[in-house]
Scaffold this motif. Sequence first.
Motif, mmCIF file in Angstrom:
data_model
loop_
_atom_site.group_PDB
_atom_site.id
_atom_site.type_symbol
_atom_site.label_atom_id
_atom_site.label_comp_id
_atom_site.label_asym_id
_atom_site.label_seq_id
_atom_site.Cartn_x
_atom_site.Cartn_y
_atom_site.Cartn_z
ATOM 1 N N GLU A 26 -22.293 57.976 -0.821
ATOM 2 C CA GLU A 26 -21.126 56.722 -1.654
ATOM 3 C C GLU A 26 -20.297 57.642 -1.597
ATOM 4 O O GLU A 26 -18.991 57.845 -1.526
ATOM 5 C CB GLU A 26 -21.648 55.851 -2.506
ATOM 6 C CG GLU A 26 -22.088 54.588 -2.459
ATOM 7 C CD GLU A 26 -22.041 54.104 -3.336
ATOM 8 O OE1 GLU A 26 -21.142 53.676 -4.361
ATOM 9 O OE2 GLU A 26 -23.040 53.240 -3.894
ATOM 10 N N GLN A 47 -19.315 49.142 -11.884
ATOM 11 C CA GLN A 47 -20.864 48.315 -12.534
ATOM 12 C C GLN A 47 -21.663 48.271 -14.147
ATOM 13 O O GLN A 47 -21.222 49.094 -14.628
ATOM 14 C CB GLN A 47 -21.657 48.155 -11.204
ATOM 15 C CG GLN A 47 -21.207 48.570 -9.730
ATOM 16 C CD GLN A 47 -22.807 48.374 -8.551
ATOM 17 O OE1 GLN A 47 -21.950 49.421 -7.960
ATOM 18 N NE2 GLN A 47 -23.626 47.338 -8.765
ATOM 19 N N GLU A 52 -19.692 53.834 -10.855
ATOM 20 C CA GLU A 52 -17.801 53.020 -9.979
ATOM 21 C C GLU A 52 -18.556 53.897 -8.566
ATOM 22 O O GLU A 52 -18.660 54.496 -8.079
ATOM 23 C CB GLU A 52 -16.995 53.645 -10.563
ATOM 24 C CG GLU A 52 -16.399 53.704 -11.977
ATOM 25 C CD GLU A 52 -15.881 54.411 -12.629
ATOM 26 O OE1 GLU A 52 -14.560 53.786 -12.731
ATOM 27 O OE2 GLU A 52 -15.273 55.610 -12.408
ATOM 28 N N PHE A 53 -17.648 52.073 -7.579
ATOM 29 C CA PHE A 53 -17.280 52.337 -6.408
ATOM 30 C C PHE A 53 -16.057 52.237 -5.227
ATOM 31 O O PHE A 53 -15.133 51.341 -6.220
ATOM 32 C CB PHE A 53 -18.682 51.491 -5.260
ATOM 33 C CG PHE A 53 -18.253 50.026 -5.960
ATOM 34 C CD1 PHE A 53 -17.567 49.313 -5.197
ATOM 35 C CD2 PHE A 53 -18.642 49.550 -7.270
ATOM 36 C CE1 PHE A 53 -17.080 47.630 -5.241
ATOM 37 C CE2 PHE A 53 -18.553 48.361 -7.683
ATOM 38 C CZ PHE A 53 -17.696 47.486 -6.509
ATOM 39 N N SER A 55 -12.929 51.058 -3.561
ATOM 40 C CA SER A 55 -12.318 50.280 -2.554
ATOM 41 C C SER A 55 -11.117 50.507 -2.159
ATOM 42 O O SER A 55 -10.347 51.370 -3.006
ATOM 43 C CB SER A 55 -12.644 48.590 -3.616
ATOM 44 O OG SER A 55 -14.078 48.560 -3.782
ATOM 45 N N VAL A 99 -14.440 46.691 0.861
ATOM 46 C CA VAL A 99 -15.407 47.475 -0.382
ATOM 47 C C VAL A 99 -16.453 48.586 -0.743
ATOM 48 O O VAL A 99 -17.126 48.600 1.260
ATOM 49 C CB VAL A 99 -16.225 45.859 -1.311
ATOM 50 C CG1 VAL A 99 -17.150 46.638 -2.464
ATOM 51 C CG2 VAL A 99 -14.826 45.223 -2.018
ATOM 52 N N ASP A 119 -27.132 44.119 -6.590
ATOM 53 C CA ASP A 119 -26.075 44.566 -6.227
ATOM 54 C C ASP A 119 -25.319 44.447 -5.352
ATOM 55 O O ASP A 119 -23.593 44.565 -6.104
ATOM 56 C CB ASP A 119 -26.674 46.312 -6.343
ATOM 57 C CG ASP A 119 -25.817 47.586 -6.672
ATOM 58 O OD1 ASP A 119 -24.862 47.759 -5.657
ATOM 59 O OD2 ASP A 119 -26.042 48.393 -7.008
ATOM 60 N N GLU A 122 -22.985 41.888 -7.131
ATOM 61 C CA GLU A 122 -22.301 42.717 -8.796
ATOM 62 C C GLU A 122 -21.412 42.542 -8.087
ATOM 63 O O GLU A 122 -19.861 42.684 -8.536
ATOM 64 C CB GLU A 122 -23.377 43.189 -8.909
ATOM 65 C CG GLU A 122 -22.193 43.616 -10.629
ATOM 66 C CD GLU A 122 -22.966 44.550 -11.385
ATOM 67 O OE1 GLU A 122 -22.382 44.917 -11.973
ATOM 68 O OE2 GLU A 122 -23.967 45.315 -10.751
ATOM 69 N N ARG A 123 -21.857 43.382 -6.356
ATOM 70 C CA ARG A 123 -20.100 44.416 -6.642
ATOM 71 C C ARG A 123 -18.781 42.714 -6.060
ATOM 72 O O ARG A 123 -17.762 43.567 -5.890
ATOM 73 C CB ARG A 123 -20.339 44.834 -5.017
ATOM 74 C CG ARG A 123 -21.430 46.576 -5.571
ATOM 75 C CD ARG A 123 -21.326 47.892 -4.444
ATOM 76 N NE ARG A 123 -21.985 48.520 -5.126
ATOM 77 C CZ ARG A 123 -22.016 49.734 -5.093
ATOM 78 N NH1 ARG A 123 -21.595 50.283 -3.791
ATOM 79 N NH2 ARG A 123 -22.880 50.742 -5.550
#
Length: 250
Positions: A26, A47, A52-53, A55, A99, A119, A122-123
């Motif tokens: 990621e 999350q 942290e992811f 977007s 995302v 997961d 949640e995202r």
Amino acid sequence: MRCIFFLFFLTGIFFNKAFCQDYAREKRWADEIQKSLMVGDAVWLKQKNGHEFLSLFVEPKNSKGAVIIAHGRGWSPDFELYGTLRTRLAEMGYTTLSVQMPVLPSTAILGLYVPLYPDARERFQLAVDFLKSKGHKNIAIVSHSLGATMANQYLIRTDETVVKAWVFIGILQGLEEMYRIRIPVLDVFGERDWDVTRWGAEERKAQIDRVPGSAQVIVPKATHFFEGLEEDLLKVVAGFLDGIFAKDKR
């Protein structure tokens, strides 16, 4: 029975040790995207586990509505088809939030993604909450391949009322518990799509026909990733969204 238990035990060990979520992958995607990002802003969503992811957010003036874009297995929110969807839909008047979905190592088979569905849910919810914080009351999900399967898992387990429509493109593993989904859906896939998508089309159509405003569209000559026919796909997707959100600006 002991053999079955032992098999599941070994499978659990194999998944946990060899196929944990690939946060490093990621990060590589995120680093590459941010170096060359020309359209939109990078947004980091956090999350419950602290991860942290990335977007990618684009908000045009007088937005018709907001669209969450979910990519397929192992890709990123700006990879080829997904970059086209997020930028072109924004040009067509839609706010887009593409995302980063959960990813595994590139060698992971499809079935190993199943434990990641919570997961992914949640995202999706964090994406919805972000768009709500920006004032959007009309939200759609546009999802492709495994991202469509993950969106399915989210929608059958949420009561979120701002999600008004769902577009699934080249969905994998069929359509689960459609009876729980009350919003209009668009099932779109290519004439030359993967067998796993085309073979279930008739059964999916029987399910979605029960929901008013839903449709199934086959894009002529298109493959799973719609190479060279992205604009044909966009016409179908935007036309569906316009029909849903025509009377509401946000």
